[in-house]
Design a protein around this motif. Structure first.
Motif, PDB file in Angstrom:
ATOM      1  N   GLU A  95       0.842  -1.189   0.000  1.00 35.65           N
ATOM      2  CA  GLU A  95       0.000   0.000   0.000  1.00 35.65           C
ATOM      3  C   GLU A  95       0.882   1.246   0.000  1.00 35.65           C
ATOM      4  OE1 GLU A  95      -2.336  -0.324   3.553  1.00 35.65           O
ATOM      5  OE2 GLU A  95      -0.706   0.318   4.863  1.00 35.65           O
ATOM      6  N   PHE A  96       0.280   2.351  -0.400  1.00 36.56           N
ATOM      7  CA  PHE A  96       0.935   3.657  -0.377  1.00 36.56           C
ATOM      8  C   PHE A  96       0.132   4.520   0.578  1.00 36.56           C
ATOM      9  CE2 PHE A  96       1.589   8.001  -1.886  1.00 36.56           C
ATOM     10  CZ  PHE A  96       2.968   8.052  -2.054  1.00 36.56           C
ATOM     11  N   LYS A  97       0.761   4.999   1.644  1.00 31.06           N
ATOM     12  CA  LYS A  97       0.045   5.722   2.691  1.00 31.06           C
ATOM     13  C   LYS A  97       0.191   7.233   2.497  1.00 31.06           C
ATOM     14  CE  LYS A  97       2.068   3.369   6.007  1.00 31.06           C
ATOM     15  NZ  LYS A  97       2.402   2.838   7.362  1.00 31.06           N
ATOM     16  N   LEU A  98      -0.932   7.883   2.231  1.00 35.70           N
ATOM     17  CA  LEU A  98      -0.976   9.335   2.049  1.00 35.70           C
ATOM     18  C   LEU A  98      -1.700   9.941   3.254  1.00 35.70           C
ATOM     19  CD1 LEU A  98      -1.925  11.222  -1.236  1.00 35.70           C
ATOM     20  CD2 LEU A  98      -2.644  12.038   1.007  1.00 35.70           C
ATOM     21  N   LEU A  99      -1.020  10.801   3.976  1.00 36.22           N
ATOM     22  CA  LEU A  99      -1.615  11.499   5.120  1.00 36.22           C
ATOM     23  C   LEU A  99      -2.069  12.884   4.689  1.00 36.22           C
ATOM     24  CD1 LEU A  99      -2.233  11.602   8.183  1.00 36.22           C
ATOM     25  CD2 LEU A  99       0.066  12.576   8.478  1.00 36.22           C
ATOM     26  N   HIS A 100      -3.359  13.158   4.841  1.00 29.61           N
ATOM     27  CA  HIS A 100      -3.928  14.456   4.467  1.00 29.61           C
ATOM     28  C   HIS A 100      -4.240  15.252   5.730  1.00 29.61           C
ATOM     29  CE1 HIS A 100      -7.394  16.783   2.275  1.00 29.61           C
ATOM     30  NE2 HIS A 100      -6.353  17.562   2.567  1.00 29.61           N
ATOM     31  N   VAL A 101      -3.571  16.394   5.886  1.00 28.95           N
ATOM     32  CA  VAL A 101      -3.840  17.308   6.997  1.00 28.95           C
ATOM     33  C   VAL A 101      -4.253  18.657   6.428  1.00 28.95           C
ATOM     34  CG1 VAL A 101      -2.279  16.148   8.586  1.00 28.95           C
ATOM     35  CG2 VAL A 101      -1.413  18.018   7.176  1.00 28.95           C
ATOM     36  N   SER A 102      -5.111  19.349   7.158  1.00 34.01           N
ATOM     37  CA  SER A 102      -5.597  20.637   6.664  1.00 34.01           C
ATOM     38  C   SER A 102      -6.125  21.468   7.826  1.00 34.01           C
ATOM     39  CB  SER A 102      -6.720  20.410   5.636  1.00 34.01           C
ATOM     40  OG  SER A 102      -6.991  21.594   4.910  1.00 34.01           O
ATOM     41  N   ASP A 103      -6.167  22.779   7.613  1.00 35.68           N
ATOM     42  CA  ASP A 103      -6.863  23.710   8.504  1.00 35.68           C
ATOM     43  C   ASP A 103      -6.438  23.570   9.965  1.00 35.68           C
ATOM     44  OD1 ASP A 103      -9.259  25.022   6.753  1.00 35.68           O
ATOM     45  OD2 ASP A 103      -8.855  22.976   6.107  1.00 35.68           O
ATOM     46  N   LEU A 104      -5.134  23.637  10.196  1.00 31.36           N
ATOM     47  CA  LEU A 104      -4.649  23.647  11.580  1.00 31.36           C
ATOM     48  C   LEU A 104      -5.149  24.873  12.339  1.00 31.36           C
ATOM     49  CD1 LEU A 104      -0.946  22.540  11.063  1.00 31.36           C
ATOM     50  CD2 LEU A 104      -2.590  21.400  12.534  1.00 31.36           C
ATOM     51  N   HIS A 105      -5.222  26.018  11.663  1.00 29.06           N
ATOM     52  CA  HIS A 105      -5.648  27.269  12.312  1.00 29.06           C
ATOM     53  C   HIS A 105      -4.970  27.414  13.674  1.00 29.06           C
ATOM     54  CE1 HIS A 105      -8.706  28.580   9.424  1.00 29.06           C
ATOM     55  NE2 HIS A 105      -9.080  27.310   9.323  1.00 29.06           N
ATOM     56  N   MET A 106      -3.657  27.304  13.678  1.00 25.03           N
ATOM     57  CA  MET A 106      -2.904  27.240  14.926  1.00 25.03           C
ATOM     58  C   MET A 106      -2.929  28.562  15.680  1.00 25.03           C
ATOM     59  SD  MET A 106      -1.236  25.032  16.721  1.00 25.03           S
ATOM     60  CE  MET A 106      -0.595  23.756  15.629  1.00 25.03           C
ATOM     61  N   ILE A 107      -3.124  28.434  16.979  1.00 26.30           N
ATOM     62  CA  ILE A 107      -3.042  29.549  17.923  1.00 26.30           C
ATOM     63  C   ILE A 107      -1.938  29.202  18.912  1.00 26.30           C
ATOM     64  CG2 ILE A 107      -4.282  30.860  19.700  1.00 26.30           C
ATOM     65  CD1 ILE A 107      -6.887  29.957  18.258  1.00 26.30           C
ATOM     66  N   PRO A 108      -1.080  30.131  19.297  1.00 28.09           N
ATOM     67  CA  PRO A 108       0.001  29.806  20.230  1.00 28.09           C
ATOM     68  C   PRO A 108      -0.519  29.142  21.497  1.00 28.09           C
ATOM     69  CG  PRO A 108       0.343  31.987  19.315  1.00 28.09           C
ATOM     70  CD  PRO A 108      -1.009  31.544  18.848  1.00 28.09           C
ATOM     71  N   GLY A 109       0.183  28.096  21.918  1.00 24.77           N
ATOM     72  CA  GLY A 109      -0.167  27.431  23.167  1.00 24.77           C
ATOM     73  C   GLY A 109      -1.097  26.244  23.048  1.00 24.77           C
ATOM     74  N   GLN A 110      -1.467  25.844  21.830  1.00 18.91           N
ATOM     75  CA  GLN A 110      -2.369  24.692  21.665  1.00 18.91           C
ATOM     76  C   GLN A 110      -1.563  23.394  21.742  1.00 18.91           C
ATOM     77  OE1 GLN A 110      -4.360  25.888  17.941  1.00 18.91           O
ATOM     78  NE2 GLN A 110      -6.202  26.293  19.143  1.00 18.91           N
ATOM     79  N   GLN A 111      -1.144  23.069  22.964  1.00 11.86           N
ATOM     80  CA  GLN A 111      -0.225  21.949  23.163  1.00 11.86           C
ATOM     81  C   GLN A 111      -0.851  20.606  22.803  1.00 11.86           C
ATOM     82  OE1 GLN A 111       2.881  22.619  23.714  1.00 11.86           O
ATOM     83  NE2 GLN A 111       2.457  24.809  23.990  1.00 11.86           N
ATOM     84  N   THR A 112      -2.136  20.423  23.090  1.00  8.39           N
ATOM     85  CA  THR A 112      -2.784  19.149  22.768  1.00  8.39           C
ATOM     86  C   THR A 112      -2.778  18.916  21.261  1.00  8.39           C
ATOM     87  OG1 THR A 112      -4.202  19.336  24.723  1.00  8.39           O
ATOM     88  CG2 THR A 112      -4.898  17.791  23.014  1.00  8.39           C
ATOM     89  N   LYS A 113      -3.070  19.957  20.503  1.00 11.35           N
ATOM     90  CA  LYS A 113      -3.051  19.838  19.042  1.00 11.35           C
ATOM     91  C   LYS A 113      -1.638  19.553  18.545  1.00 11.35           C
ATOM     92  CE  LYS A 113      -5.397  22.903  16.665  1.00 11.35           C
ATOM     93  NZ  LYS A 113      -5.729  24.184  15.970  1.00 11.35           N
ATOM     94  N   ILE A 114      -0.662  20.250  19.081  1.00 14.97           N
ATOM     95  CA  ILE A 114       0.727  20.037  18.664  1.00 14.97           C
ATOM     96  C   ILE A 114       1.134  18.590  18.893  1.00 14.97           C
ATOM     97  CG2 ILE A 114       3.130  20.599  19.215  1.00 14.97           C
ATOM     98  CD1 ILE A 114       2.134  23.471  19.825  1.00 14.97           C
ATOM     99  N   ALA A 115       0.813  18.063  20.071  1.00 13.31           N
ATOM    100  CA  ALA A 115       1.203  16.685  20.396  1.00 13.31           C
ATOM    101  C   ALA A 115       0.485  15.678  19.506  1.00 13.31           C
ATOM    102  CB  ALA A 115       0.908  16.407  21.874  1.00 13.31           C
ATOM    103  N   TRP A 116      -0.807  15.910  19.256  1.00  5.97           N
ATOM    104  CA  TRP A 116      -1.581  14.948  18.464  1.00  5.97           C
ATOM    105  C   TRP A 116      -1.092  14.921  17.016  1.00  5.97           C
ATOM    106  CZ3 TRP A 116      -4.843  14.339  14.305  1.00  5.97           C
ATOM    107  CH2 TRP A 116      -5.613  13.163  14.284  1.00  5.97           C
TER     108      TRP A 116
END
Length: 306
Positions: free
Chosen positions: A57-78
């Motif tokens: 298989e060929f694994k393609l990871l699609h990520v989008s719309d992080l809309h990052m705000i400083p200090g979002q540690q849970t999002k950063i870790a995930w």
């Protein structure tokens, strides 16, 4: 005031109070959903027999719309932990920023993934800061005017490219990852008419195993041109899956020209398949999700049956 009038006013007050309590409860729940990230996985038999040369298989990871705000540690870790999936290719379809100070946290979140082959296009919220807007305008499908307050997207782009990710904005790319020969192209964000499809018009290389179309917003007028040119799979975000949905993820609006049935997930667009990500964040001025949790998607692309 007579007894009857007092009773009516009491009933009105009770209704208003109940409505306010319900609204507060929904707001609290919607805010709590912001960090309940989900990984969606899709098996996609898209490659010709023999293309994987035994790789499986060929694994393609699609990520989008992080809309990052400083200090979002849970999002950063995930997001960082997604590297454990060992994707062969990472595709980022934009709107990484929601604050002028967010670039370092975006790079922290994507850090391990930046060491893997990757491609990206940006959305308007990479270029310009979000602005406070009337939420009722969103619900009736009114397009928001950008703030035109610049964000440091150039620094973010430079970091992506320095790590080896390819900018697909108005550019065609041909490259190979493992045994898979990829032809890809993208446009700038169609949501505010930044796209110029003529820059990349034409069919992908017929010798490629997989052809990818990248755009932040799944606007039908652009999707149609990709489909006519013969691309196999488009990747986009922007919709947040509707963000504020009815039970079952039924979107009220898409914030673009695509229909609500195709606001998220894998669907057909003519002869082309399209994947729309629900995204991993929201504008800092709209911090809530209902029946539409933030997500990234792992597309396991396999060979078609003989």
């Amino acid at each position: 005031m007579n007894t009857s009038a007092k009773r009516v006013l009491g009933n009105v007050a009770a209704v208003v109070g109940a409505g306010a309590a319900t609204g507060a409860g929904l707001a609290a729940w919607g805010h709590s959903e912001l960090t309940k990230f989900e990984l969606k996985q899709i098996d996609l038999p898209l490659l010709a027999p023999g293309a994987l040369r035994g790789a499986g298989e060929f694994k393609l990871l699609h990520v989008s719309d992080l809309h990052m705000i400083p200090g979002q540690q849970t999002k950063i870790a995930w997001v960082s932990a997604l590297d454990a999936l060992q994707p062969d290719l990472v595709v980022n379809t934009g709107d990484n920023l929601s604050d002028e100070r967010s670039v370092p946290d975006v790079l922290r979140a994507l850090g391990p993934l930046l060491k893997r082959p990757g491609m990206f296009v940006f959305g308007t919220n990479d270029y310009w800061a979000p602005r406070l807007a009337n939420p009722f305008g969103y619900l009736v499908g009114r397009k928001r005017v950008p703030s035109y307050i610049d964000l440091p997207w150039r620094d973010m782009r430079a970091a992506f490219i320095e790590h080896g990710w390819r900018d697909a904005t108005h550019t065609r790319h041909e490259f190979q990852v493992g045994p898979v020969r990829i032809a890809a192209a993208g446009v700038d964000d169609p949501h505010h008419d930044l796209d110029d499809y003529d820059e990349i018009a034409g069919p992908p290389n017929r010798d490629s195993d997989l052809s990818l179309a990248l755009l932040h917003t799944p606007e039908p007028r652009v999707l149609g041109r990709f489909a006519e040119d013969g691309y196999q799979l488009s990747l986009s975000g922007h919709t947040h899956g509707g963000q504020i949905c009815l039970p079952g993820g039924r979107a009220l609006v898409t914030n673009c020209g695509i229909d609500r049935r195709r606001v998220a997930g894998l669907h057909e667009f003519g002869p082309m398949l399209m994947h729309v990500s629900t995204g991993l964040g929201t504008s800092k001025y709209a911090p809530a999700r209902l029946f539409c949790r933030p997500s990234a998607t792992l597309l396991r692309i396999m060979e078609r049956p003989e």
